[in-house]
Design a protein around this motif. Structure first.
Motif, short mmCIF file in Angstrom:
data_model
loop_
_atom_site.label_atom_id
_atom_site.label_comp_id
_atom_site.label_asym_id
_atom_site.label_seq_id
_atom_site.Cartn_x
_atom_site.Cartn_y
_atom_site.Cartn_z
N LEU A 92 -2.75 -4.81 4.76
CA LEU A 92 -3.61 -3.95 3.78
C LEU A 92 -3.31 -2.48 4.14
CD1 LEU A 92 -6.05 -3.85 1.95
CD2 LEU A 92 -7.39 -3.71 3.75
N PHE A 93 -2.82 -1.77 3.06
CA PHE A 93 -2.81 -0.28 3.27
C PHE A 93 -3.13 0.62 2.17
CE2 PHE A 93 0.96 -1.88 0.58
CZ PHE A 93 1.47 -0.73 -0.07
N THR A 94 -3.33 1.78 2.48
CA THR A 94 -3.67 2.91 1.72
C THR A 94 -2.73 3.84 1.46
OG1 THR A 94 -4.85 4.19 3.10
CG2 THR A 94 -6.19 2.84 2.27
N GLU A 95 -2.34 4.24 0.35
CA GLU A 95 -1.16 5.18 0.10
C GLU A 95 -1.38 6.09 -1.10
OE1 GLU A 95 1.57 7.27 0.86
OE2 GLU A 95 1.85 5.62 2.10
N HIS A 96 -0.88 7.41 -1.05
CA HIS A 96 -0.77 8.19 -2.11
C HIS A 96 0.19 8.35 -2.83
CE1 HIS A 96 -4.54 10.36 -0.55
NE2 HIS A 96 -4.65 10.64 -1.95
N ASP A 97 1.44 8.18 -2.25
CA ASP A 97 2.70 7.92 -2.82
C ASP A 97 2.83 6.63 -3.81
OD1 ASP A 97 5.83 7.49 -3.42
OD2 ASP A 97 5.95 8.92 -1.86
N MET A 98 2.80 6.95 -5.12
CA MET A 98 2.91 5.63 -5.84
C MET A 98 4.23 4.89 -5.83
SD MET A 98 -0.20 5.44 -7.03
CE MET A 98 -0.51 5.78 -5.55
N ASP A 99 5.30 5.57 -5.56
CA ASP A 99 6.52 5.08 -5.52
C ASP A 99 6.66 3.80 -4.41
OD1 ASP A 99 7.89 6.17 -7.73
OD2 ASP A 99 8.60 7.95 -6.31
N VAL A 100 5.84 4.37 -3.30
CA VAL A 100 5.89 3.54 -2.39
C VAL A 100 4.70 2.26 -2.38
CG1 VAL A 100 4.76 2.99 0.19
CG2 VAL A 100 5.95 5.11 -0.55
N VAL A 101 3.71 2.47 -3.21
CA VAL A 101 2.91 1.46 -3.60
C VAL A 101 3.52 0.38 -4.51
CG1 VAL A 101 0.43 0.98 -4.91
CG2 VAL A 101 0.67 2.93 -3.31
N PHE A 102 4.03 0.82 -5.73
CA PHE A 102 4.62 -0.09 -6.61
C PHE A 102 5.83 -0.54 -6.24
CE2 PHE A 102 1.64 2.58 -9.29
CZ PHE A 102 1.03 1.76 -9.68
N GLY A 103 6.55 -0.01 -5.03
CA GLY A 103 7.88 -0.42 -4.54
C GLY A 103 7.50 -1.42 -3.46
N HIS A 104 6.41 -1.79 -2.99
CA HIS A 104 6.33 -2.54 -1.83
C HIS A 104 4.82 -3.70 -1.96
CE1 HIS A 104 9.07 0.51 -0.34
NE2 HIS A 104 9.47 -0.35 0.22
N ALA A 105 4.21 -3.16 -2.56
CA ALA A 105 2.61 -4.05 -2.47
C ALA A 105 3.02 -5.34 -3.43
CB ALA A 105 1.67 -3.30 -3.18
N ALA A 106 2.61 -6.29 -3.15
CA ALA A 106 2.72 -7.67 -4.00
C ALA A 106 1.67 -7.52 -5.01
CB ALA A 106 2.49 -8.72 -3.09
N ARG A 107 0.49 -6.73 -4.40
CA ARG A 107 -1.16 -6.76 -5.38
C ARG A 107 -1.57 -5.24 -5.08
NH1 ARG A 107 -5.44 -9.56 -4.63
NH2 ARG A 107 -4.85 -10.03 -2.55
N VAL A 108 -2.29 -4.40 -6.05
CA VAL A 108 -2.77 -3.56 -5.75
C VAL A 108 -4.28 -3.57 -6.43
CG1 VAL A 108 -2.70 -1.19 -6.31
CG2 VAL A 108 -0.51 -2.17 -6.25
N LEU A 109 -5.11 -2.79 -5.42
CA LEU A 109 -6.66 -2.79 -5.94
C LEU A 109 -6.80 -1.24 -6.10
CD1 LEU A 109 -8.51 -4.78 -3.06
CD2 LEU A 109 -7.61 -5.49 -5.32
N VAL A 110 -7.33 -0.94 -7.16
CA VAL A 110 -7.80 0.32 -7.52
C VAL A 110 -9.44 0.74 -7.39
CG1 VAL A 110 -7.30 2.19 -9.40
CG2 VAL A 110 -5.63 0.30 -9.29
N LEU A 111 -9.58 1.76 -6.62
CA LEU A 111 -10.96 2.02 -6.59
C LEU A 111 -11.27 3.39 -7.04
CD1 LEU A 111 -11.78 1.38 -2.58
CD2 LEU A 111 -12.51 0.05 -4.61
N LEU A 112 -12.48 3.20 -7.84
CA LEU A 112 -13.04 4.54 -8.54
C LEU A 112 -14.38 4.64 -8.19
CD1 LEU A 112 -12.52 6.97 -10.02
CD2 LEU A 112 -13.10 5.60 -12.21
N ARG A 113 -15.10 5.72 -7.65
CA ARG A 113 -16.55 5.83 -7.15
C ARG A 113 -16.95 4.65 -6.55
NH1 ARG A 113 -16.12 8.47 -12.13
NH2 ARG A 113 -16.89 6.59 -13.39
N GLY A 114 -16.31 4.17 -5.49
CA GLY A 114 -16.45 3.09 -4.61
C GLY A 114 -16.62 1.49 -5.16
N GLN A 115 -16.12 1.70 -6.42
CA GLN A 115 -15.96 0.22 -7.03
C GLN A 115 -14.44 -0.18 -7.32
OE1 GLN A 115 -19.32 0.96 -10.27
NE2 GLN A 115 -19.63 -1.30 -9.32
N ILE A 116 -14.17 -1.36 -7.37
CA ILE A 116 -12.83 -1.94 -7.89
C ILE A 116 -13.02 -1.92 -9.26
CG2 ILE A 116 -11.03 -3.88 -7.88
CD1 ILE A 116 -12.10 -4.67 -5.13
N ILE A 117 -11.80 -1.13 -9.91
CA ILE A 117 -11.97 -1.12 -11.31
C ILE A 117 -10.41 -1.83 -11.84
CG2 ILE A 117 -13.07 1.15 -11.49
CD1 ILE A 117 -10.23 2.21 -12.14
N ALA A 118 -9.61 -2.08 -11.02
CA ALA A 118 -8.40 -3.03 -11.34
C ALA A 118 -7.92 -3.57 -10.38
CB ALA A 118 -7.52 -2.09 -11.99
#
Length: 258
Positions: A199-225
């Motif tokens: 489980l990792f957090t990351e600001h670099d979107m190339d890293v996220v989209f290049g390595h994560a099998a799935r992605v959770l997106v949070l906004l104001r404390g809730q999962i939006i996607a």
């Protein structure tokens, strides 16, 4: 097979809702990324999973066992490893000595050092450093290593606990682009070969989209996607959260929110 189950986590700081009904799973051998704009609640959720913050409501289960209110130390011994945004090593100690200290702690020998610490678990420490490509630097002080190499040593320290789950907080922060890719490629290889959930957090979107099998997106404390990188890239609500423009045609790849 599900390794980590996070169910309905809530966290309140006074009148501020930092996390609301956050629910997700991590499977063995899976890399799951949590992303979101600053203030979205990423660190809050991450630290509740790691035990640095206590949740106000909800549960965290590891291998079906409730670890919601156990300490970070007990989670470590149950198989939760962690790396930090700013690498946590003893700079005056060698790479091997840093890993040896982790092995001493894992084996609960901290209070029984009748022999010099540098004599304990040396071979195992070098083996772990070899796994992350740092065996040749075993006797080099961490203060003399490049930052990307220090991050590799920190990964070896985390692996010393034989983790089932590895938490990585901004793993590529402060690294050059080539070093980022190399570290995450290494992590992905270890994840797959050993069946570790990441489980990792990351600001670099190339890293996220290049390595994560799935992605959770949070906004104001809730999962939006939540979904595959491709699904999340195309999600209009995610685009609005990051870009403020639902008409944006380019997916998030390559963008790093402030």
């Amino acid at each position: 097979m599900t390794l980590l189950t996070v169910n309905g986590l809530h966290k309140f700081f006074g009148g501020v809702v930092a996390a609301r009904d956050v629910t997700f799973t991590v499977a063995r051998g899976e890399m799951l990324a949590i992303i979101g704009p600053n203030g979205a609640g990423k660190s809050t959720v991450f630290n509740m999973v790691g035990g640095q913050l206590k949740s106000d409501r909800g549960k965290v289960l590891l291998d079906g066992h409730d670890i919601t209110y156990t300490s970070p130390q007990k989670r470590f011994r149950r198989g939760v490893g962690r790396t930090f945004q700013v690498a946590q090593t003893f700079l005056s100690m060698s790479a091997a000595e840093n890993v040896q200290m982790a092995l001493i702690s894992c084996n609960r020998q901290s209070n029984r050092l009748w022999t010099a610490a540098r004599e304990r678990h040396r071979d195992k420490a070098v083996e772990l450093l070899s796994r992350v490509g740092m065996a040749e630097a075993a006797d080099v002080a961490c203060s003399a290593l490049a930052y990307g190499d220090v991050k590799r040593v920190e990964l070896a320290i985390a692996l010393a606990g034989q983790p089932k789950l590895l938490l990585m907080d901004e793993p590529t922060a402060g690294m050059a682009p080539r070093e980022r890719a190399a570290l995450m490629d290494l992590t992905a290889s270890i994840t797959e070969s050993q069946g570790i959930g990441v489980l990792f957090t990351e600001h670099d979107m190339d890293v996220v989209f290049g390595h994560a099998a799935r992605v959770l997106v949070l906004l104001r404390g809730q999962i939006i996607a939540a979904g595959s990188p491709d699904e999340v890239r195309q999600d209009e609500q995610v685009k609005r959260a990051y870009l403020g423009d639902a008409r944006a045609l380019e997916p998030l790849r390559g963008m790093s929110p402030a």
